[in-house]
Motif scaffolding. Sequence first.
Motif, mmCIF file in Angstrom:
data_model
loop_
_atom_site.group_PDB
_atom_site.id
_atom_site.type_symbol
_atom_site.label_atom_id
_atom_site.label_comp_id
_atom_site.label_asym_id
_atom_site.label_seq_id
_atom_site.Cartn_x
_atom_site.Cartn_y
_atom_site.Cartn_z
ATOM 1 N N ASN A 1 0.605 6.261 6.344
ATOM 2 C CA ASN A 1 1.556 5.751 5.427
ATOM 3 C C ASN A 1 1.939 6.951 4.648
ATOM 4 O O ASN A 1 2.853 7.217 4.128
ATOM 5 N N LEU A 2 0.931 8.080 4.539
ATOM 6 C CA LEU A 2 1.329 9.472 3.874
ATOM 7 C C LEU A 2 2.202 10.031 4.492
ATOM 8 O O LEU A 2 3.206 10.540 4.135
ATOM 9 N N ARG A 3 2.241 9.885 6.083
ATOM 10 C CA ARG A 3 3.168 10.721 6.861
ATOM 11 C C ARG A 3 4.646 9.997 6.597
ATOM 12 O O ARG A 3 5.609 10.931 6.542
ATOM 13 N N SER A 4 4.697 8.886 6.222
ATOM 14 C CA SER A 4 5.932 8.425 6.118
ATOM 15 C C SER A 4 6.684 8.786 4.913
ATOM 16 O O SER A 4 7.948 9.024 4.623
ATOM 17 N N PHE A 5 5.782 9.524 3.874
ATOM 18 C CA PHE A 5 6.436 10.461 2.715
ATOM 19 C C PHE A 5 6.453 11.775 3.153
ATOM 20 O O PHE A 5 6.265 12.753 2.333
ATOM 21 N N ASN A 6 6.228 12.273 4.393
ATOM 22 C CA ASN A 6 5.929 13.713 4.681
ATOM 23 C C ASN A 6 4.802 14.100 3.979
ATOM 24 O O ASN A 6 4.990 15.465 3.656
ATOM 25 N N LYS A 7 3.724 13.553 3.952
ATOM 26 C CA LYS A 7 2.326 14.314 3.212
ATOM 27 C C LYS A 7 1.485 14.139 4.282
ATOM 28 O O LYS A 7 1.330 13.262 5.189
ATOM 29 N N ASP A 8 0.512 15.283 4.124
ATOM 30 C CA ASP A 8 -0.499 15.296 5.134
ATOM 31 C C ASP A 8 -1.918 15.249 4.327
ATOM 32 O O ASP A 8 -2.231 15.932 3.005
ATOM 33 N N ARG B 1 0.789 -1.046 -0.101
ATOM 34 C CA ARG B 1 -0.046 -0.013 -0.098
ATOM 35 C C ARG B 1 0.956 1.145 0.096
ATOM 36 O O ARG B 1 0.494 2.168 -0.860
ATOM 37 N N LYS B 2 2.172 1.173 0.685
ATOM 38 C CA LYS B 2 2.899 2.316 1.039
ATOM 39 C C LYS B 2 3.570 2.561 -0.489
ATOM 40 O O LYS B 2 3.505 3.794 -0.961
ATOM 41 N N LEU B 3 3.781 1.771 -1.120
ATOM 42 C CA LEU B 3 4.566 1.734 -2.482
ATOM 43 C C LEU B 3 3.873 2.331 -3.459
ATOM 44 O O LEU B 3 3.973 3.241 -4.092
ATOM 45 N N VAL B 4 2.424 1.709 -3.553
ATOM 46 C CA VAL B 4 1.574 2.363 -4.567
ATOM 47 C C VAL B 4 1.111 3.958 -4.098
ATOM 48 O O VAL B 4 0.896 4.466 -5.101
ATOM 49 N N LEU B 5 1.156 4.173 -2.991
ATOM 50 C CA LEU B 5 0.874 5.786 -2.502
ATOM 51 C C LEU B 5 2.146 6.727 -2.788
ATOM 52 O O LEU B 5 1.873 7.943 -3.081
ATOM 53 N N ARG B 6 3.150 6.266 -3.184
ATOM 54 C CA ARG B 6 4.452 6.901 -3.402
ATOM 55 C C ARG B 6 3.996 7.964 -4.687
ATOM 56 O O ARG B 6 3.699 7.403 -5.697
ATOM 57 N N GLY B 7 4.342 9.017 -4.440
ATOM 58 C CA GLY B 7 3.880 10.034 -5.644
ATOM 59 C C GLY B 7 2.418 10.118 -5.875
ATOM 60 O O GLY B 7 2.282 10.770 -7.190
ATOM 61 N N VAL B 8 1.701 9.940 -5.142
ATOM 62 C CA VAL B 8 0.093 10.244 -5.299
ATOM 63 C C VAL B 8 -0.077 11.646 -5.547
ATOM 64 O O VAL B 8 0.139 12.436 -4.815
ATOM 65 N N ASP B 9 -1.035 11.879 -6.425
ATOM 66 C CA ASP B 9 -1.703 13.454 -6.523
ATOM 67 C C ASP B 9 -2.921 13.574 -6.010
ATOM 68 O O ASP B 9 -3.241 14.780 -5.864
#
Length: 203
Positions: free
Chosen positions: A123-130, A89-97
């Motif tokens: 999972n978004l927080r792991s990419f520093n996304k809110d 799930r984390k992998l698929v979220l990478r670069g999500v718009d």
Amino acid sequence: MALINPKKKEVQVKIVYYGPGRGGKTTNLEYINQKFKSRIKAEMVTVKTYGDRTLFFDFLPLDIGSINGYDIKIQFYTVPGQVKYNATRKLVLRGVDGIVFVADSMGLRREMNIRSLQNLEENLRSFNKDLSRIPLVFQYNKRDLAAHNIALLPLETMQQDLNAKLNAPYLEASAITGDNVALTMKKIISITIGSLKKKLEEK
């Protein structure tokens, strides 16, 4: 951030359908695939496990025309709902718009919806996304089951559980019948493209 290819004059936009297992994420994409076949330039890709559950993702590309001379290519993904596939799930979220959160309206799935949303935020927080800063649409799926005497969560309860703080757009839907599936898709595309245009203008 969307992938921009200046040479090809192309923007690739990634939209992920997220939510609990068996909530209707894949069924959404299957309906979109059928309804918009003429605008889809490739086959829908589905990687499944034993038992026909989505293991990795469903992937569906859609061509929606151009903005400011750039061709916009939308790429839809789903994620596996099962807890043990969180790394995927984390992998698929990478670069999500943009994100569509597909919540299951059945009464017995209330806790699963809440946990899935918490997992999305983590999972978004792991990419520093809110999550509050990402284009988001809630889809309250399986509303058609009320006609089959299946106990559903009231809309007010789902809003309170999932959307009280985020205050994102939401739609009641049925992925099986197609009710509001295309509208959900159009809503998330509209919000996401608007957000990307704003970011590009700021740059």
